[in-house]
Design a protein around this motif. Structure first.
Motif, PDB file in Angstrom:
ATOM      1  N   GLY A  24      27.126 -57.822   4.462  1.00  0.00           N
ATOM      2  CA  GLY A  24      27.233 -56.331   3.864  1.00  0.00           C
ATOM      3  C   GLY A  24      27.891 -55.499   4.504  1.00  0.00           C
ATOM      4  O   GLY A  24      28.527 -54.452   3.692  1.00  0.00           O
ATOM      5  N   LEU A  25      27.858 -55.228   5.717  1.00  0.00           N
ATOM      6  CA  LEU A  25      28.317 -53.938   6.268  1.00  0.00           C
ATOM      7  C   LEU A  25      29.669 -54.108   6.416  1.00  0.00           C
ATOM      8  O   LEU A  25      30.730 -52.980   6.410  1.00  0.00           O
ATOM      9  N   PHE A  35      31.754 -55.568   4.196  1.00  0.00           N
ATOM     10  CA  PHE A  35      31.971 -54.917   2.702  1.00  0.00           C
ATOM     11  C   PHE A  35      31.913 -53.633   2.690  1.00  0.00           C
ATOM     12  O   PHE A  35      32.832 -53.010   1.908  1.00  0.00           O
ATOM     13  N   LEU A  36      30.930 -52.932   3.176  1.00  0.00           N
ATOM     14  CA  LEU A  36      30.588 -51.597   3.112  1.00  0.00           C
ATOM     15  C   LEU A  36      31.907 -50.876   3.706  1.00  0.00           C
ATOM     16  O   LEU A  36      32.225 -49.710   3.250  1.00  0.00           O
ATOM     17  N   SER A  37      31.976 -51.417   4.836  1.00  0.00           N
ATOM     18  CA  SER A  37      33.228 -50.431   5.665  1.00  0.00           C
ATOM     19  C   SER A  37      34.428 -50.520   4.819  1.00  0.00           C
ATOM     20  O   SER A  37      35.194 -49.498   4.859  1.00  0.00           O
ATOM     21  N   TRP A  38      34.801 -51.426   4.252  1.00  0.00           N
ATOM     22  CA  TRP A  38      36.106 -51.555   3.167  1.00  0.00           C
ATOM     23  C   TRP A  38      35.937 -50.675   1.950  1.00  0.00           C
ATOM     24  O   TRP A  38      36.636 -49.785   1.959  1.00  0.00           O
ATOM     25  N   PHE A  39      34.571 -50.562   1.401  1.00  0.00           N
ATOM     26  CA  PHE A  39      34.433 -49.800   0.350  1.00  0.00           C
ATOM     27  C   PHE A  39      34.370 -48.285   0.550  1.00  0.00           C
ATOM     28  O   PHE A  39      34.884 -47.333   0.088  1.00  0.00           O
ATOM     29  N   VAL A  40      33.577 -47.989   1.674  1.00  0.00           N
ATOM     30  CA  VAL A  40      33.626 -46.440   2.136  1.00  0.00           C
ATOM     31  C   VAL A  40      34.818 -46.115   2.711  1.00  0.00           C
ATOM     32  O   VAL A  40      35.359 -44.767   2.543  1.00  0.00           O
ATOM     33  N   ASN A  95      38.220 -49.892   8.183  1.00  0.00           N
ATOM     34  CA  ASN A  95      38.043 -50.995   7.012  1.00  0.00           C
ATOM     35  C   ASN A  95      37.987 -52.249   8.356  1.00  0.00           C
ATOM     36  O   ASN A  95      38.842 -52.331   8.664  1.00  0.00           O
ATOM     37  N   SER A 109      33.502 -49.721  12.976  1.00  0.00           N
ATOM     38  CA  SER A 109      33.843 -49.274  11.401  1.00  0.00           C
ATOM     39  C   SER A 109      33.591 -47.513  11.390  1.00  0.00           C
ATOM     40  O   SER A 109      33.988 -47.005  10.663  1.00  0.00           O
ATOM     41  N   LEU A 138      30.839 -46.418  10.963  1.00  0.00           N
ATOM     42  CA  LEU A 138      29.562 -46.183   9.999  1.00  0.00           C
ATOM     43  C   LEU A 138      28.409 -45.893  10.702  1.00  0.00           C
ATOM     44  O   LEU A 138      27.778 -45.051   9.865  1.00  0.00           O
ATOM     45  N   ILE A 164      26.940 -42.258   9.155  1.00  0.00           N
ATOM     46  CA  ILE A 164      25.675 -42.362   8.382  1.00  0.00           C
ATOM     47  C   ILE A 164      24.658 -41.582   9.221  1.00  0.00           C
ATOM     48  O   ILE A 164      24.037 -40.725   8.666  1.00  0.00           O
TER      49      ILE A 164
END
Length: 511
Positions: free
Chosen positions: A38-39, A41-46, A66, A367, A369, A373
């Protein structure tokens, strides 16, 4: 339906819901795998939103990278093993377990608890049992497994209901899980995830296993009378009288200590005192070998703090080994080798969690993130009173504990977010870690996810064949409620006084 039965019914339905929700969660190791995926995928999305923040550690502006890219894929494949093998404190936790494991496998912990309870004077037997339960969390599984049935028998002799004894011993061992007068496995486990989380903000931060020691030792003194009050004023009167059955004498026989075991305990306890004496002799003098050779400090860059894992190993290993030799449990090197191997085998789930947790931390760093965050979360919490943060994080930790039983699994998820976030708000990792440990402890007695609860229910059904989980929990609930009031208040007072939580464990973080 009476008011009492209605309350028990509500508790039973609530716990059924918690149990079903918790059982639907995947195994912790698989949960971490999903979190890693999930992380990524989240790196790509954000990354699509070009979010930028200033890295407080370097002062440079960073943006989310990403990981679903050629470079990201390359790092994931080539550095996964390195992430795992270089995970901070992994070796420390496994080393500590060698010492604790020998003391546990030889039976030293079990017999020591039985001896203490049996020899305690009648007038103070209940406080002694509570004290043994609280400090028993350093003894692995011994406290929640051995102490409850032993306490039930003691309560029968005292004229109390045995299920009240089961509840009190269980709540003492697990509800006060983060309190102790000594350092043990719990301290090493949380530190294993706190240190790498703190390094997201400050690569050079100096942390140690003992950074919560002052507070957890003081908590032992505070929680003992709280648990005693609940037992004497609420649980024991509520359960009323009990008429012993024929099985009681058989149960008592199981807890007898033979002459050989008694002799082994004597020598083991003497060896423990010798180890403590040697440690004091190496620490107290100004030129002591456990002090920093240049500054004389016992905390900063001193063998005492830097080698605390080995020290804990020795403190538990020596009396466990002596007990094993004298009692005959260790007859040769093969017996000792098997005990050491068995100790490591119990750490299998922890090692698997660490593998995925190490990847999760690496992905947060690669990433950016983790920084994003933390900075954004700190901005949202900026200006919040420290008391509000304490209460809020304790509530969050205690609620998550109802769904995930493993303390290390929960902290592996929460530490990479809340440690950096609270550091940006000016709070030391030791402070954040201790808040989590309180929240993680207070709901331990009532969470259906705790593996010891079914065992406790089987103990209770020996004295009441109609005993159900909800009814048992109703005897445990008062402990969680009182602990949820007393312990946070104690933490708030400690926080307002600004007292360090342990050696090198300040309230505030100043880089």
């Amino acid at each position: 339906m009476s008011q009492t039965k209605q309350k028990i019914s509500i508790i039973h339905r609530f716990l059924n819901f918690i149990e079903k929700a918790g059982n639907r969660l995947p195994d912790p190791s698989i949960l971490f795998f999903f979190l890693c995926a999930g992380l990524i995928f989240l790196s790509w999305f954000v990354s699509l939103f070009n979010i930028k923040v200033e890295n407080p550690g370097t002062g440079k502006t960073v943006e989310v990278t990403n990981l679903i890219s050629r470079e990201g894929f390359g790092k994931i494949i080539s550095e996964s093993i390195t992430n795992f093998s270089e995970f901070p404190a992994l070796g420390l936790v496994l080393a500590v377990m060698l010492g604790v494991g020998v003391a546990e496998k030889t039976g030293y912990f079990d017999k020591l608890m039985i001896q203490v309870v049996q020899k305690a004077p009648r007038k103070i037997i209940v406080p002694i049992i509570i004290f043994v339960g609280i400090i028993g969390n350093a003894a692995g599984d011994a406290a929640p497994v051995v102490l409850p049935p032993l306490t039930a028998l003691v309560f029968i002799k005292l004229g109390y209901h045995p299920i009240a004894g089961l509840a009190m011993a269980y709540a003492s061992a697990l509800g006060a899980f983060a309190a102790n007068i000594t350092l043990g496995m719990g301290d090493a486990l949380v530190y294993a995830f706190t240190k790498p989380a703190a390094e997201i903000i400050d690569k050079d931060i100096n942390l140690n296993v003992a950074m919560n020691w002052y507070f957890i030792a003081a908590s032992t003194i505070i929680l003992l009378p709280a648990i005693y009050y609940v037992s004497m004023k609420i649980v024991i009167p509520r359960l009323g009288e009990y008429k012993p059955n024929e099985d009681t004498e058989n149960d008592e026989a199981k807890n007898e200590i033979s002459a050989k075991e008694n002799k082994a305990l004597k020598f083991a306890n003497i060896s423990f005192m010798i180890v403590v004496g040697v440690l004091l002799a190496l620490s107290i003098p100004e030129n002591g070998w456990l002090r920093n050779p240049k500054t004389g400090s016992l905390i900063e860059k001193a063998p005492l703090m830097d080698g605390v894992g080995i020290i804990i190993l020795i403190v538990f290993f020596v009396p466990g080994f002596v007990y094993g030799i004298v009692s005959g449990r260790i007859g040769n090197t093969k017996d000792l080798g098997k005990m050491l191997s068995d100790s490591m085998s119990t750490m299998g789930s922890f090692i698997v969690i660490v593998f995925f947790a190490a990847q999760l931390l690496a992905y947060l760093e690669w990433s950016n993130l983790g920084i994003v965050i933390s900075v954004k979360g700190a901005e949202m919490l900026q200006g919040q009173n420290g008391v509000v943060l304490i209460i809020g994080f304790i509530i969050l930790s205690s609620l998550i504990n109802l769904l995930i039983g493993s303390a290390s699994a929960k902290w592996a998820i929460l530490a990479p977010i809340f440690i950096p976030m609270f550091m940006l708000l000016g709070y030391h990792p030791a402070f954040t870690q201790m808040i989590y440990r309180i929240g993680d402890s207070i709901t331990n007695p009532i969470t259906p996810m705790m593996p010891y609860l079914p065992l406790l229910l089987s103990y209770a059904q020996k004295y009441d064949q109609n005993m159900k989980l909800g009814t048992l929990i109703s005897s445990l609930m008062p402990y969680s409620i009182v602990l949820a009031i007393v312990w946070p208040i104690f933490m708030i007072i400690w926080f307002l006084l600004g007292i360090p939580l342990g050696p090198g464990g300040d309230i505030y973080f100043n880089k």
